[in-house]
Write a protein that holds these residues in place. Sequence first.
Motif, short mmCIF file in Angstrom:
data_model
loop_
_atom_site.label_atom_id
_atom_site.label_comp_id
_atom_site.label_asym_id
_atom_site.label_seq_id
_atom_site.Cartn_x
_atom_site.Cartn_y
_atom_site.Cartn_z
N UNK A 364 0.81 -1.35 0.12
CA UNK A 364 0.19 -0.33 0.29
C UNK A 364 0.94 1.45 0.10
N UNK A 365 2.17 0.88 0.95
CA UNK A 365 2.90 2.12 0.61
C UNK A 365 3.02 2.84 -0.42
N UNK A 366 3.44 1.67 -1.46
CA UNK A 366 4.49 1.26 -2.47
C UNK A 366 2.67 2.69 -3.95
N UNK A 367 1.99 1.72 -3.47
CA UNK A 367 0.80 1.76 -4.85
C UNK A 367 0.52 3.10 -4.02
N UNK A 368 0.14 3.55 -2.82
CA UNK A 368 -0.43 5.35 -2.87
C UNK A 368 0.76 6.06 -3.10
N UNK A 369 2.11 5.99 -3.45
CA UNK A 369 3.14 7.31 -3.76
C UNK A 369 2.27 6.84 -4.87
N UNK A 370 2.75 6.11 -5.54
CA UNK A 370 2.62 5.65 -7.15
C UNK A 370 1.28 6.57 -7.68
N UNK A 371 0.19 6.25 -7.00
CA UNK A 371 -1.52 7.24 -7.23
C UNK A 371 -1.10 8.91 -7.32
N UNK A 372 -0.80 8.82 -5.53
CA UNK A 372 -0.67 9.93 -5.44
C UNK A 372 0.20 11.24 -5.87
N UNK A 373 1.45 10.59 -6.58
CA UNK A 373 2.06 11.12 -7.34
C UNK A 373 1.56 11.90 -8.97
N UNK A 374 0.27 11.21 -9.07
CA UNK A 374 -0.59 11.60 -10.49
C UNK A 374 -1.67 11.98 -9.88
N UNK A 375 -2.19 12.01 -8.59
CA UNK A 375 -3.31 12.52 -8.13
C UNK A 375 -3.07 13.13 -7.19
N UNK A 376 -4.78 13.81 -7.31
CA UNK A 376 -4.64 14.71 -5.76
C UNK A 376 -5.36 13.72 -4.52
N UNK A 377 -6.17 13.05 -5.14
CA UNK A 377 -6.95 12.42 -4.23
C UNK A 377 -6.84 10.67 -3.93
N UNK A 378 -7.01 10.21 -2.79
CA UNK A 378 -7.50 8.50 -3.72
C UNK A 378 -8.74 8.18 -3.80
N UNK A 379 -8.79 7.21 -4.51
CA UNK A 379 -9.99 6.50 -5.48
C UNK A 379 -10.94 7.02 -4.78
N UNK A 380 -11.19 6.45 -3.51
CA UNK A 380 -11.98 6.89 -2.85
C UNK A 380 -12.48 7.39 -1.95
N UNK A 381 -11.89 8.59 -1.85
CA UNK A 381 -11.35 10.26 -1.41
C UNK A 381 -12.32 10.50 -2.67
N UNK A 382 -11.80 10.39 -4.09
CA UNK A 382 -12.43 11.62 -4.77
C UNK A 382 -13.63 11.35 -4.86
N UNK A 383 -14.40 10.11 -5.26
CA UNK A 383 -16.41 9.56 -4.97
C UNK A 383 -16.79 10.44 -3.77
#
Length: 401
Positions: A364-383
């Motif tokens: 999750x640490x690795x996935x979160x770093x990759x996601x937040x480098x591209x997006x402003x919010x996590x997927x469920x946070x965005x929804x």
Amino acid sequence: MSFSIQDPPVGNRASPGTLTRIVDVDALRAVALLLILVVNIAFIASGYPFHLVSDPAHDSWGDQAVLWLVELLLAMKAYLLFSFLFGYSFTLQIDSAARRGVDLAPRFRRRLAGLFVIGILHAVLLFQGDILTTYALLGLVLLAMRKVGVGTALRVAVLLTGAVGFFLALAATGGTQLVTDPAAALEAGQRSTEALQGGIGSVITEHVRQLPAMFGTLLVQGPLALSAFLFGYAAGRRRLLADVAGNRQLLRRVQQLGYPIGLAGAAIFASGGGTANLTGLAAGVLTAPLLAAAYAATLLQFFQTDRGRRVAAVLAPAGRMSLSNYLGQSLLCVLVFTGVGLGLAGAVAPPVVVLIAVAIYCVQLAASAAWMARFRYGPLEWLLRAWTERQWPRLRAADPA
């Protein structure tokens, strides 16, 4: 769980102090994610813990030592740290609404409604020990108390914790026992484990069957979570986490008080069988907030060091998308332990279960770093933000405002 409700800083609109503060809070939230996973995973890896008994298939000294350490260091402390951060983040939302001249209440109620629905789905589909529905309901109380002073918030928080501890101690002296028939509890644990080993229908049925028992747990967990909300609210009003260096003396006092008293109470709690023993539970209730506060104080001071800043930078992306990660943890655990995936429920010893939790967290640490480098919010946070604001917010970091 605690989910950040403030807007993240974008570009150069945040001052350096604000950026440091948000990184520290998100890093603290990320640490809480790990702690809560290590506690919760046991309830997905086996059907016995929900019946307050240990799996007899894993009863070696090593197994019992790991279970004891989790009870000692993490049980009851992890969710209190999340709850504290929920209350702290609420004050940031109050400030944000005041700066923009908007009414906080309707927006926050919509957010809580969305959180409640997500929590119900989480409890039925993934993990019956969900905390989101409780947070959603208690959030309404926090909203109603948004104008109270710091002193009032602290007094109510202390009274709530004291009241729960008092009634548990009273019940213990009266001879009340949570496990009245150990043999029946073991049989129930075996049935629950077999249900988790089944397919999706069997797992959902088991989750639904366990929900009434969760209501009893919330009689203790709910008031304590609200108490932690209020401690977080008071800290936010005093900007405690915004000026760690300026509050270093206070944080050291928290450590000096929290560690000896908190660990002593935690030892009574763990040695008494955790939540299965009311005397130990009462000791845990009264002292867990102090130990959780000591953890937070230690981490916040560590994050001010050169090494701590590097660690915080690694952790912060996971904390920024804590809702997605919390639900993601449950999903991955379901895929590992239930018949929906590998079907390992009841087959993995506690030390290995903890290692699996750490492995999931590292992913999750690795996935979160990759996601937040591209997006402003996590997927469920965005929804959830889209539901709250009634419009689709900008998701990609590079998209124009």
